[in-house]
Design a protein around this motif. Structure first.
Motif, short mmCIF file in Angstrom:
data_model
loop_
_atom_site.label_atom_id
_atom_site.label_comp_id
_atom_site.label_asym_id
_atom_site.label_seq_id
_atom_site.Cartn_x
_atom_site.Cartn_y
_atom_site.Cartn_z
N ASP A 92 0.82 -1.22 0.00
CA ASP A 92 0.00 0.00 0.00
C ASP A 92 0.85 1.27 0.00
O ASP A 92 0.32 2.37 0.03
CB ASP A 92 -0.93 0.00 1.22
CG ASP A 92 -1.89 -1.17 1.21
OD1 ASP A 92 -2.31 -1.55 0.10
OD2 ASP A 92 -2.22 -1.69 2.29
N ARG A 93 2.16 1.09 0.01
CA ARG A 93 3.05 2.25 0.09
C ARG A 93 3.60 2.64 -1.27
O ARG A 93 3.66 1.84 -2.21
CB ARG A 93 4.22 1.96 1.03
CG ARG A 93 3.83 1.76 2.49
CD ARG A 93 5.08 1.49 3.30
NE ARG A 93 4.82 1.35 4.72
CZ ARG A 93 5.76 1.09 5.62
NH1 ARG A 93 7.02 0.94 5.24
NH2 ARG A 93 5.44 0.98 6.90
N ARG A 94 4.07 3.89 -1.32
CA ARG A 94 4.77 4.40 -2.48
C ARG A 94 6.03 5.12 -2.00
O ARG A 94 6.19 5.40 -0.81
CB ARG A 94 3.87 5.37 -3.28
CG ARG A 94 2.64 4.72 -3.88
CD ARG A 94 3.02 3.72 -4.97
NE ARG A 94 1.84 3.07 -5.54
CZ ARG A 94 1.34 1.93 -5.11
NH1 ARG A 94 1.89 1.30 -4.07
NH2 ARG A 94 0.29 1.38 -5.71
N ALA A 95 6.89 5.43 -2.91
CA ALA A 95 8.12 6.14 -2.53
C ALA A 95 7.79 7.47 -1.87
O ALA A 95 6.78 8.11 -2.19
CB ALA A 95 8.98 6.37 -3.76
N VAL A 96 8.63 7.87 -0.89
CA VAL A 96 8.44 9.13 -0.17
C VAL A 96 9.70 9.98 -0.33
O VAL A 96 10.79 9.45 -0.62
CB VAL A 96 8.15 8.89 1.33
CG1 VAL A 96 6.85 8.12 1.52
CG2 VAL A 96 9.33 8.16 1.99
N PRO A 97 9.59 11.28 -0.15
CA PRO A 97 10.80 12.13 -0.22
C PRO A 97 11.77 11.78 0.90
O PRO A 97 11.36 11.49 2.04
CB PRO A 97 10.24 13.54 -0.05
CG PRO A 97 8.78 13.44 -0.36
CD PRO A 97 8.37 12.06 0.05
N PHE A 98 13.05 11.79 0.61
CA PHE A 98 14.05 11.58 1.65
C PHE A 98 14.08 12.79 2.58
O PHE A 98 13.89 13.93 2.13
CB PHE A 98 15.44 11.40 1.03
CG PHE A 98 15.68 10.03 0.49
CD1 PHE A 98 16.18 9.02 1.30
CD2 PHE A 98 15.41 9.73 -0.85
CE1 PHE A 98 16.42 7.75 0.79
CE2 PHE A 98 15.64 8.47 -1.37
CZ PHE A 98 16.15 7.47 -0.54
N PRO A 99 14.31 12.57 3.89
CA PRO A 99 14.45 13.72 4.80
C PRO A 99 15.69 14.52 4.44
O PRO A 99 16.69 13.97 3.97
CB PRO A 99 14.58 13.08 6.19
CG PRO A 99 15.01 11.67 5.93
CD PRO A 99 14.45 11.28 4.61
N SER A 100 15.63 15.82 4.68
CA SER A 100 16.77 16.69 4.40
C SER A 100 17.91 16.38 5.36
O SER A 100 17.73 15.74 6.41
CB SER A 100 16.36 18.15 4.55
OG SER A 100 16.04 18.42 5.92
N ASN A 101 19.09 16.85 5.01
CA ASN A 101 20.25 16.66 5.89
C ASN A 101 20.00 17.29 7.25
O ASN A 101 20.37 16.74 8.30
CB ASN A 101 21.50 17.26 5.25
CG ASN A 101 21.99 16.44 4.08
OD1 ASN A 101 21.47 15.35 3.81
ND2 ASN A 101 22.98 16.96 3.36
N GLU A 102 19.40 18.47 7.25
CA GLU A 102 19.11 19.15 8.52
C GLU A 102 18.16 18.33 9.38
O GLU A 102 18.36 18.19 10.59
CB GLU A 102 18.51 20.53 8.25
CG GLU A 102 18.17 21.29 9.54
CD GLU A 102 17.58 22.66 9.29
OE1 GLU A 102 16.58 22.98 9.94
OE2 GLU A 102 18.12 23.38 8.43
#
Length: 393
Positions: free
Chosen positions: A358-368
């Motif tokens: 049920d999942r799809r790709a998500v944005p990676f968290p920023s370095n900060e």
């Protein structure tokens, strides 16, 4: 039979109690013997079986009183203010011992046809006088300690004043002096961060690390401040030095695998080795589960990114500007996100795995954000360092 057994047990317990009380008396533990005897005499005090306890109580009381009075006589003759607490405690002991016995009186000695003798005295004047002497001594000594420049003296003054306040509530300006002793005896620690990396440390991470209200680590004699306050001379410093921050590249790992499973697909007739239908005693065909094999091809994707923060916690003595101690700290946060799709019959895999479909790709968290997310682990380790390593040992 039960009654005989209970009687026997009672006699054994009574005999042990008397012997223990006699042993205490012989060893000079007069008050221990008194407590034992008083407990035994709370019920059926005039019964023949309790006479041993009455004799023991009479003897223990006389010897305890004599010893206390002799000690008092010597302490009073010495005329040393350092003895005031001992003198006060002895008068208290004499008074409390009488109060423990009074509810049992009179106690009969049946063979002698008399009551046991417990000479009672009024110690109220002595108690008041000795308490006043002790109060004056504690107050004067605390005032002297408060005039020193040693924090340990201030802490001793606080303890003496707290004892005085309990002993003699409302005595002079004791509460005010206690506040003074508390403030003077407290170690104030200034906590701050230093960034020795080539990256920007998120301001909210620094704020969280320095929010000591969430740590619950301030104790009776140590207070931590992240912002310096006026009119406070800080004794120690605690510096959180950020030394290195390593952030991995954003990665997507792919994996393909096949799952197989047998499931029930209706029923069928049971047949023998020759292909003939097997029947029951009534001539009806016997039915069995019809099993079939299903498969699914799964394409799994794992998004991965990690962050490692290396720091060093320095303890500084501001009075000498010397490093007291240093503690390395390493914290890590891992972003690990799985999603998947499939071809075939998904029932071939475990139901617990369905969530990934049920999942799809998500944005990676920023370095900060990654650096900030190390904060909870970093705070826990920082708290452990502070808890286990006091500035004063």
């Amino acid at each position: 039979m039960k009654k005989i057994t209970l009687l026997f047990l009672s006699l054994v317990i009574f005999s042990c109690g008397v012997k223990q009380t006699q042993s205490m008396l012989s060893n000079g533990d007069y008050d221990g013997a008194i407590i034992n005897a008083v407990d035994a005499l709370r019920t059926n005090k005039n019964s023949k079986g309790k006479q041993d306890y009455v004799y023991l109580l009479e003897e223990a009381f006389a010897k305890a009183k004599q010893r206390d009075l002799e000690s008092l006589n010597l302490l009073i003759k010495e005329n040393n203010p350092a003895n005031y607490e001992r003198i006060f405690n002895l008068y208290n002991q004499l008074h409390n011992r009488q109060e423990r016995i009074k509810p049992l009186l009179p106690l009969q000695l049946l063979k002698e046809g008399r009551n046991a003798i417990f000479p009672m005295d009024d110690y109220s004047d002595e108690l008041i006088s000795s308490k006043n002497n002790l109060s004056g001594f504690l107050y004067g000594n605390a005032k002297k300690l408060l005039a020193s420049k040693n924090k340990m003296d201030f802490r001793q003054a606080f303890d003496d004043l707290a004892y005085l306040d309990k002993l003699n509530p409302g005595y002079k300006d004791v509460r005010t002096l206690m506040d003074e002793a508390q403030f003077k005896g407290t170690d104030f620690v200034h906590v701050y961060t230093k960034n020795e990396t080539n990256m920007v440390i998120p301001a909210r991470l620094q704020d969280d690390l320095l929010d000591f209200s969430t740590y619950g680590i301030n104790d009776k004699w140590t207070v931590y401040h992240n912002n310096k306050q006026k009119n406070i001379n800080y004794d120690f410093g605690m510096i959180v030095n950020f030394r290195q921050i390593n952030i991995s590249p954003e990665q997507v790992k792919e994996k393909q695998f096949i799952k197989e499973k047998q499931i029930k697909d209706g029923v069928k007739n049971l047949v023998d080795a020759n292909g003939n239908v097997v029947k029951d005693s009534l001539g009806n065909p016997i039915k069995v589960d019809n099993m079939k094999t299903i498969t699914v091809s799964i394409y799994e994707f794992t998004q991965f990114k990690s962050c490692q923060v290396t720091a060093k916690v320095d303890y500084i003595d501001f009075r000498t500007n010397q490093l007291i101690d240093a503690f390395p700290v390493t914290s890590e946060f891992i972003f690990d996100y799985i999603y998947a799709n499939y071809n075939g019959d998904k029932r071939a895999c475990e139901e617990s795995y369905y969530q990934y479909f049920d999942r799809r790709a998500v944005p990676f968290p920023s370095n900060e954000q990654m650096v900030y997310d190390t904060g909870e682990d970093l705070k826990a380790k920082l708290k452990g360092i502070i808890t286990n390593n006091k500035f004063r040992r």
